[in-house]
Scaffold this motif. Structure first.
Motif, PDB file in Angstrom:
ATOM      1  N   ASP A 148      -0.923   2.407   4.503  1.00  0.00           N
ATOM      2  CA  ASP A 148       0.312   1.953   5.144  1.00  0.00           C
ATOM      3  C   ASP A 148       1.500   2.518   4.358  1.00  0.00           C
ATOM      4  OD1 ASP A 148       2.216   0.710   6.642  1.00  0.00           O
ATOM      5  OD2 ASP A 148       1.710  -1.334   6.017  1.00  0.00           O
ATOM      6  N   ASP A 149       1.783   3.782   4.605  1.00  0.00           N
ATOM      7  CA  ASP A 149       2.865   4.436   3.875  1.00  0.00           C
ATOM      8  C   ASP A 149       3.761   5.195   4.838  1.00  0.00           C
ATOM      9  OD1 ASP A 149       1.432   6.718   4.543  1.00  0.00           O
ATOM     10  OD2 ASP A 149       0.724   7.122   2.514  1.00  0.00           O
ATOM     11  N   VAL A 153       2.099   7.021   7.937  1.00  0.00           N
ATOM     12  CA  VAL A 153       1.118   6.312   8.740  1.00  0.00           C
ATOM     13  C   VAL A 153       1.126   6.769  10.196  1.00  0.00           C
ATOM     14  CG1 VAL A 153       2.656   4.336   9.200  1.00  0.00           C
ATOM     15  CG2 VAL A 153       0.168   4.034   9.271  1.00  0.00           C
ATOM     16  N   THR A 206      -8.029   1.762   5.654  1.00  0.00           N
ATOM     17  CA  THR A 206      -6.609   1.531   5.861  1.00  0.00           C
ATOM     18  C   THR A 206      -6.197   0.169   5.313  1.00  0.00           C
ATOM     19  OG1 THR A 206      -4.881   1.555   7.565  1.00  0.00           O
ATOM     20  CG2 THR A 206      -7.030   0.622   8.194  1.00  0.00           C
ATOM     21  N   HIS A 207      -4.995  -0.264   5.695  1.00  0.00           N
ATOM     22  CA  HIS A 207      -4.474  -1.581   5.311  1.00  0.00           C
ATOM     23  C   HIS A 207      -4.346  -2.472   6.528  1.00  0.00           C
ATOM     24  CE1 HIS A 207      -2.777   0.807   1.779  1.00  0.00           C
ATOM     25  NE2 HIS A 207      -3.609  -0.065   1.247  1.00  0.00           N
ATOM     26  N   VAL A 239      -1.737  -1.959   9.509  1.00  0.00           N
ATOM     27  CA  VAL A 239      -1.634  -0.676  10.210  1.00  0.00           C
ATOM     28  C   VAL A 239      -2.158  -0.826  11.638  1.00  0.00           C
ATOM     29  CG1 VAL A 239      -2.473   1.696  10.301  1.00  0.00           C
ATOM     30  CG2 VAL A 239      -1.775   0.697   8.117  1.00  0.00           C
ATOM     31  N   ASP A 291     -10.429  -2.407   6.091  1.00  0.00           N
ATOM     32  CA  ASP A 291      -9.151  -2.753   5.476  1.00  0.00           C
ATOM     33  C   ASP A 291      -9.337  -3.044   3.993  1.00  0.00           C
ATOM     34  OD1 ASP A 291      -7.845  -2.502   7.878  1.00  0.00           O
ATOM     35  OD2 ASP A 291      -7.819  -4.652   8.322  1.00  0.00           O
ATOM     36  N   ALA A 343      -3.537  -4.361   0.035  1.00  0.00           N
ATOM     37  CA  ALA A 343      -2.386  -3.484  -0.225  1.00  0.00           C
ATOM     38  C   ALA A 343      -1.914  -3.671  -1.661  1.00  0.00           C
ATOM     39  CB  ALA A 343      -1.257  -3.791   0.740  1.00  0.00           C
ATOM     40  N   ARG A 392       2.464   1.250  -3.385  1.00  0.00           N
ATOM     41  CA  ARG A 392       2.039   2.476  -2.713  1.00  0.00           C
ATOM     42  C   ARG A 392       1.490   3.520  -3.679  1.00  0.00           C
ATOM     43  NH1 ARG A 392       6.283   3.853   2.222  1.00  0.00           N
ATOM     44  NH2 ARG A 392       5.715   2.062   3.530  1.00  0.00           N
TER      45      ARG A 392
END
Length: 610
Positions: free
Chosen positions: A521-522, A525, A546-547, A550, A565, A568, A571
């Motif tokens: 999730d940056d 994305v 992923t997070h 997202v 997932d 998080a 970053r």
């Protein structure tokens, strides 16, 4: 790679040698052998295959209180009984075990053949046995020194001779060798794992050094036989760390140890007052740190890929140019060594030959190099100007897990220290420290999902080929994921930047070729999710790491798309959490396929030859 053990004392050598060889199996090998000295002379037994095959074939009467043993990873000649070590001379009086490569072996073999010697193997090692046997010097030490004067290459050697039945002579040049000190008994090994059940008091031989080992003790000297001083030291190591315990494999044990090992590498190194890291072992004060204008990371295999993660961290936090390069290629391109560049050598064992040679090239040209290594007293640790010990504890499985995680955290600490002497604010320093402190528990959260990931791993194991993709911070994660999958599952796995899919790899995407996509999730994305749709449109099955926040869009509704997932983090620290499920997937796939996850074929834990 190859493993050496030796024993001198009052006990029968053979059982101790076999035990030591079993504890070195993780290094990778394809044959094994032992040789012992007794009143009746030298006896040798060796077999292609596993140590258990050697033990089963050992004669009932194989007595002797001095002996050497070896596990061989084939270089010169295939894995056969004849090519296994120990290698012996024509009269069966001298036995040699050897790690490394003799560069001028072909010339020495021709010379010996011209002199009438009948060579019995394809190995480079055999020449040493014949050279020692043909020497007329008065002592074994002089005979070995005379033989080594003719040898070019790298070696860790242990040699016994029936005419000198109370001793082992050992020598090191570029390949690790330890002497273990017991009570009226002594040990020799290439890896501490072979010794810890019996002693944790050890002496590390230096390059160019030899030693004579008897039951009473050891003496060290140079090849010209002038004395050296190499003290033994007591290592703070729990022998139980080298036992698999209740786990099915060392890799499984080491994966689950990651929360604890992560805490160890961070302990005492986080400075809340100034929002920075304490890395006194680097030997760099604030002024010297500010003078660094570039960072170059060197490593091999997984150490190279985590080096890419580290270079990205350093560039992002410290705002100095940073990149990673395969150490195995570095010195062969005649690199320009910049005095304003900080070179960072990464190696779990601290003995990786390609990385060690790169370090020596940098130092020869006046560069500053620091190490990220896990083994205290290792060759790379000794060669570097400073460093960061990883404190991961012993890692036995060939596929690196907890050491790799601690390498990443070592880079995070380095990036934090470099950044705080430049433009990284104290607020960002505190933010990253909080993120680092949270990581061990977050790693533990991911590891708890092992059983949940098993069915997905089994689906991936059914594919003959896989893609791993990621962008920027995610690309090194994809490379490491592909490395893990291929080295223990033996499935073809290839990593690409997600942005490069349209430039070639997309041609291979099909229902038979799954893609494992790293989608943090940056700031990228949306582009990453767009690439998922391109893959899905070609019928490619997807595993998306992923997070939770997202949104994968309508692609998430497809039955051949699976989502993992992870918690998080900050970053900059996300890459290591995204890596953990890839370890689990590779492990479960390999187990499902029936492979030995600790000893993958053709690979070795400590690669001590080029």
């Amino acid at each position: 790679m190859c493993g050496i053990v030796g024993y001198v004392g009052s006990q029968q050598a053979a059982p101790l040698l076999l035990e030591g060889l079993t504890r070195l199996e993780h290094r990778g090998y394809d044959s094994a052998g032992i040789g012992v000295l007794s009143g009746s002379g030298l006896k040798v037994a060796k077999r292609a295959g596993r140590v258990r095959d050697l033990a089963a074939a050992l004669p009932a009467r194989f007595a002797g209180r001095v002996g050497i043993g070896h596990t061989r990873w084939a270089t010169h000649g295939p894995p056969t009984d004849a090519n296994a070590h120990p290698q012996v001379d024509a009269a069966g009086r001298v036995a040699v075990v050897h790690n490394g490569i003799i560069d001028n072996a072909a010339a020495l073999r021709r010379r010996l053949s011209d002199e009438g010697v009948q060579l019995a193997s394809d190995t480079d090692t055999e020449v040493i046995a014949h050279l020692v046997a043909r020497s007329v010097a008065a002592t074994l030490e002089e005979r070995v020194a005379a033989a080594l004067a003719l040898v070019e290459g790298t070696y860790g050697l242990a040699i016994v001779h029936a005419d000198f039945p109370d001793r082992i002579v050992v020598a090191r040049n570029g390949s690790p060798l330890l002497i273990g000190v017991g009570d009226k008994e002594m040990y020799v090994a290439s890896d501490l794992a072979a010794l810890v059940r019996y002693t944790t008091t050890v002496a590390h031989l230096q390059d160019g050094e030899m030693a004579t080992v008897t039951a009473a003790g050891f003496t060290t000297y140079r090849q010209d036989l002038t004395a050296t001083v190499t003290p033994a030291e007591e290592l703070d190591i729990d022998p139980g760390a080298y036992d698999v315990g209740e786990h099915a494999s060392f890799m499984h044990k080491e994966m689950l140890e990651q929360p604890d090992s992560a805490e160890h590498v961070l302990r005492g190194r986080l400075d809340d007052r100034f929002g920075t890291a304490h890395l006194g072992g680097l030997g760099l004060d604030a002024r010297e740190t500010r003078e660094v204008r570039r960072v170059k990371v060197l490593g091999c295999g997984s150490a190279y890929y985590v080096g890419e993660m580290g270079a990205s961290l350093i560039e992002e936090l410290a705002r100095v140019p940073a990149d990673a390069e395969a150490a195995s290629e570095f010195r062969y391109r005649n690199p320009v060594i910049d005095p304003d560049t900080l070179y960072v050598a990464v190696s779990q064992s601290g003995e990786t030959a390609d990385t060690l040679l790169a370090v020596q090239e940098i130092r020869r040209k006046g560069g500053r190099v620091v190490g990220l290594v896990n083994v205290v007293g290792s060759a790379i640790a000794r060669e570097c100007d400073g460093g960061i010990y990883l404190h991961a504890g012993p890692e036995v499985a060939v596929a690196s897990t907890k050491a790799l995680t601690n390498m990443f955290l070592g880079f995070a600490l380095l990036a934090l220290q470099l950044g705080r002497v430049r433009d990284l604010s104290i607020a960002d320093g505190h933010r990253l420290i909080a993120g680092l402190r949270a990581l061990p528990a977050q790693i533990g959260e991911v590891l708890k999902r092992e059983e949940e990931l098993r069915p997905l791993a089994e689906r991936l194991a059914a594919a003959e080929s896989l893609f791993f993709v990621g962008r920027v911070r995610g690309y090194p994660v994809a490379r490491e994921g592909a490395q893990k999958f291929k080295e223990i599952s033996y499935r073809h796995a290839e990593a690409y930047p997600t942005s490069e899919l349209k430039h070639g790899p997309l041609a291979l995407v099909s229902p038979a070729v799954p893609t494992v996509a790293i989608v943090p999730d940056d700031e990228l994305v949306e582009r990453n999710v767009g690439a998922l749709h391109e893959i899905a449109a070609r019928g490619g099955p997807l595993v998306v790491v992923t997070h939770a926040g997202v949104d994968l869009g309508e692609v998430a509704e497809r039955p051949d798309v699976h989502r993992i997932d992870v918690p998080a983090s900050e970053r900059e620290l996300d890459p290591i959490l995204l890596t953990i499920p890839l370890q689990l997937l590779a492990y479960q796939a390999a187990v499902h396929l029936g492979h030995d996850v600790d000893k993958p074929r053709n690979l070795a834990k400590s690669v001590t030859v080029e």
